[in-house]
Design a protein around this motif. Structure first.
Motif, PDB file in Angstrom:
ATOM      1  N   GLY A  14       0.806  -1.215   0.000  1.00 39.07           N
ATOM      2  CA  GLY A  14       0.000   0.000   0.000  1.00 39.07           C
ATOM      3  C   GLY A  14       0.836   1.260   0.000  1.00 39.07           C
ATOM      4  O   GLY A  14       2.071   1.231  -0.025  1.00 39.07           O
ATOM      5  N   MET A  15       0.152   2.370   0.040  1.00 40.97           N
ATOM      6  CA  MET A  15       0.788   3.672   0.037  1.00 40.97           C
ATOM      7  C   MET A  15      -0.021   4.625   0.899  1.00 40.97           C
ATOM      8  O   MET A  15      -1.263   4.624   0.855  1.00 40.97           O
ATOM      9  N   THR A  16       0.676   5.416   1.694  1.00 40.24           N
ATOM     10  CA  THR A  16       0.030   6.454   2.505  1.00 40.24           C
ATOM     11  C   THR A  16       0.562   7.806   2.081  1.00 40.24           C
ATOM     12  O   THR A  16       1.784   7.996   1.969  1.00 40.24           O
ATOM     13  N   LEU A  17      -0.332   8.750   1.838  1.00 43.69           N
ATOM     14  CA  LEU A  17       0.009  10.138   1.554  1.00 43.69           C
ATOM     15  C   LEU A  17      -0.520  10.980   2.705  1.00 43.69           C
ATOM     16  O   LEU A  17      -1.692  10.850   3.078  1.00 43.69           O
ATOM     17  N   GLY A  18       0.328  11.819   3.279  1.00 47.44           N
ATOM     18  CA  GLY A  18      -0.121  12.552   4.452  1.00 47.44           C
ATOM     19  C   GLY A  18       0.507  13.913   4.606  1.00 47.44           C
ATOM     20  O   GLY A  18       1.431  14.299   3.891  1.00 47.44           O
ATOM     21  N   VAL A  19      -0.008  14.636   5.588  1.00 51.10           N
ATOM     22  CA  VAL A  19       0.512  15.946   5.955  1.00 51.10           C
ATOM     23  C   VAL A  19       0.469  16.058   7.472  1.00 51.10           C
ATOM     24  O   VAL A  19      -0.462  15.551   8.118  1.00 51.10           O
ATOM     25  N   SER A  20       1.500  16.654   8.045  1.00 51.26           N
ATOM     26  CA  SER A  20       1.529  16.871   9.493  1.00 51.26           C
ATOM     27  C   SER A  20       1.881  18.325   9.776  1.00 51.26           C
ATOM     28  O   SER A  20       2.554  18.986   8.981  1.00 51.26           O
ATOM     29  N   TYR A  21       1.419  18.805  10.921  1.00 51.50           N
ATOM     30  CA  TYR A  21       1.695  20.183  11.334  1.00 51.50           C
ATOM     31  C   TYR A  21       2.109  20.180  12.797  1.00 51.50           C
ATOM     32  O   TYR A  21       1.459  19.540  13.638  1.00 51.50           O
ATOM     33  N   THR A  22       3.180  20.881  13.089  1.00 50.27           N
ATOM     34  CA  THR A  22       3.695  20.971  14.451  1.00 50.27           C
ATOM     35  C   THR A  22       3.515  22.398  14.964  1.00 50.27           C
ATOM     36  O   THR A  22       4.211  23.312  14.514  1.00 50.27           O
ATOM     37  N   PRO A  23       2.557  22.612  15.866  1.00 56.50           N
ATOM     38  CA  PRO A  23       2.335  23.966  16.398  1.00 56.50           C
ATOM     39  C   PRO A  23       3.372  24.323  17.452  1.00 56.50           C
ATOM     40  O   PRO A  23       3.059  24.700  18.573  1.00 56.50           O
ATOM     41  N   MET A  24       4.630  24.173  17.071  1.00 54.00           N
ATOM     42  CA  MET A  24       5.750  24.372  18.001  1.00 54.00           C
ATOM     43  C   MET A  24       6.376  25.735  17.766  1.00 54.00           C
ATOM     44  O   MET A  24       6.589  26.152  16.636  1.00 54.00           O
ATOM     45  N   ASP A  25       6.657  26.420  18.853  1.00 49.86           N
ATOM     46  CA  ASP A  25       7.359  27.697  18.782  1.00 49.86           C
ATOM     47  C   ASP A  25       8.400  27.684  19.893  1.00 49.86           C
ATOM     48  O   ASP A  25       8.100  27.926  21.047  1.00 49.86           O
ATOM     49  N   ALA A  59       5.635  22.326   9.043  1.00 54.38           N
ATOM     50  CA  ALA A  59       4.687  21.476   8.321  1.00 54.38           C
ATOM     51  C   ALA A  59       5.446  20.514   7.418  1.00 54.38           C
ATOM     52  O   ALA A  59       6.522  20.832   6.919  1.00 54.38           O
ATOM     53  N   THR A  60       4.880  19.331   7.206  1.00 59.87           N
ATOM     54  CA  THR A  60       5.511  18.301   6.385  1.00 59.87           C
ATOM     55  C   THR A  60       4.473  17.591   5.531  1.00 59.87           C
ATOM     56  O   THR A  60       3.374  17.285   6.001  1.00 59.87           O
ATOM     57  N   ILE A  61       4.813  17.343   4.268  1.00 60.75           N
ATOM     58  CA  ILE A  61       4.036  16.427   3.452  1.00 60.75           C
ATOM     59  C   ILE A  61       4.883  15.171   3.259  1.00 60.75           C
ATOM     60  O   ILE A  61       6.105  15.265   3.116  1.00 60.75           O
ATOM     61  N   TYR A  62       4.253  13.998   3.279  1.00 58.56           N
ATOM     62  CA  TYR A  62       5.033  12.776   3.280  1.00 58.56           C
ATOM     63  C   TYR A  62       4.331  11.642   2.549  1.00 58.56           C
ATOM     64  O   TYR A  62       3.115  11.679   2.308  1.00 58.56           O
ATOM     65  N   ILE A  63       5.133  10.626   2.194  1.00 55.51           N
ATOM     66  CA  ILE A  63       4.619   9.390   1.623  1.00 55.51           C
ATOM     67  C   ILE A  63       5.179   8.232   2.431  1.00 55.51           C
ATOM     68  O   ILE A  63       6.262   8.328   3.004  1.00 55.51           O
ATOM     69  N   GLU A  64       4.411   7.135   2.490  1.00 52.60           N
ATOM     70  CA  GLU A  64       4.847   5.948   3.211  1.00 52.60           C
ATOM     71  C   GLU A  64       4.529   4.690   2.398  1.00 52.60           C
ATOM     72  O   GLU A  64       3.423   4.143   2.482  1.00 52.60           O
ATOM     73  N   GLY A  97       9.617  12.674   2.870  1.00 49.33           N
ATOM     74  CA  GLY A  97       8.781  13.872   2.844  1.00 49.33           C
ATOM     75  C   GLY A  97       9.567  15.148   2.665  1.00 49.33           C
ATOM     76  O   GLY A  97      10.803  15.154   2.629  1.00 49.33           O
ATOM     77  N   VAL A  98       8.833  16.227   2.538  1.00 50.75           N
ATOM     78  CA  VAL A  98       9.395  17.573   2.424  1.00 50.75           C
ATOM     79  C   VAL A  98       8.840  18.412   3.566  1.00 50.75           C
ATOM     80  O   VAL A  98       7.616  18.465   3.769  1.00 50.75           O
TER      81      VAL A  98
END
Length: 234
Positions: A80-91, A127-132, A148-149
């Motif tokens: 399979g394949m996973t396409l995703g995006v993550s966000y880190t509300p880190m400061d 923020a990151t976009i990624y594939i798995e 990912g980027v």
């Protein structure tokens, strides 16, 4: 670094084109949260804007804890394949260091650049976009690679306010390439758990002061992390 980012983007495009035309598109969405711990390595230097003399260079390693949210779409069965995006509300601040000049420039009696110089940066909006690409030997357990980027905003918190060496820097948006591997467990109820290792290598952060000697600072940050995610797949 740009080659790494370009390669990841090309890979995402190739995987999408391959799966869009196949029956493996049947899949589902998932959302969740990520808890991560790891380390940040930052190597940096300051160069006088009036020449090529490097005044200070250092490498700093420090621990980091952060949380993220993610959303992803998974399709395929055994392969399979996973396409995703993550966000880190880190400061938070990184790379804090300082040096002390005990005397002004002997060649310029009128200078007043003696003092303690502090270097520090604040990172936010990560923020990151990624594939798995994933191998599922059973319906509930899988192993995957990750690519990912990433994008992050870097703001200099440098405290340099002495004589001609006074400096002020702006913000920079920096890209990075991420890679890693992991394992996941999906319960029949839809509850999902993921454990993974990732490394993100960012492009060189380079800032030029808008004041003083127009000094230039540059840094090369890297983040290694072990991440545990909990989500729900539907």
């Amino acid at each position: 670094m740009k080659k790494i980012i370009t390669s990841v983007l090309v890979a995402i495009g190739l995987f999408l084109s391959a799966f869009v035309t196949s029956s493996a598109m049947a899949g589902g969405f998932a959302i969740g949260i990520i808890a991560a711990t790891g380390k940040v390595d930052t190597s940096g230097s300051e160069t006088e804007g009036t020449g090529d003399k490097e005044r200070n260079s250092t490498t700093i390693q420090e621990g980091i804890l952060y949380g993220s949210i993610f959303a992803e779409y998974t399709f395929g069965e055994m392969y399979g394949m996973t396409l995703g995006v993550s966000y880190t509300p880190m400061d938070r601040s990184l790379g804090a260091t300082s040096r002390t000049d005990t005397a002004s420039d002997a060649n310029d009696p009128g200078s007043s650049d003696a003092g303690t110089y502090k270097a520090e940066a604040d990172i936010s909006n990560h923020a990151t976009i990624y594939i798995e690409p994933t191998f599922m030997p059973t319906d509930n357990f899988g192993l995957y690679l990750k690519g990912g980027v990433a994008r992050v905003t870097v703001r200099s918190l440098a405290s340099i306010n002495f004589g001609e060496n006074s400096s002020a820097y702006g913000d920079e948006t920096v890209l990075g390439g991420m890679y890693g591997l992991g394992a996941k467990v999906v319960h029949d109820s839809g509850l999902m758990f993921k454990l993974e290792y990732t490394k993100t290598i960012y492009e060189t952060v380079k800032m030029t002061s808008t004041t003083g000697n127009k000094n230039i600072i540059s840094a090369d940050p890297e983040i290694e992390a072990f991440r545990f995610a909990i989500g729900y797949q539907f």
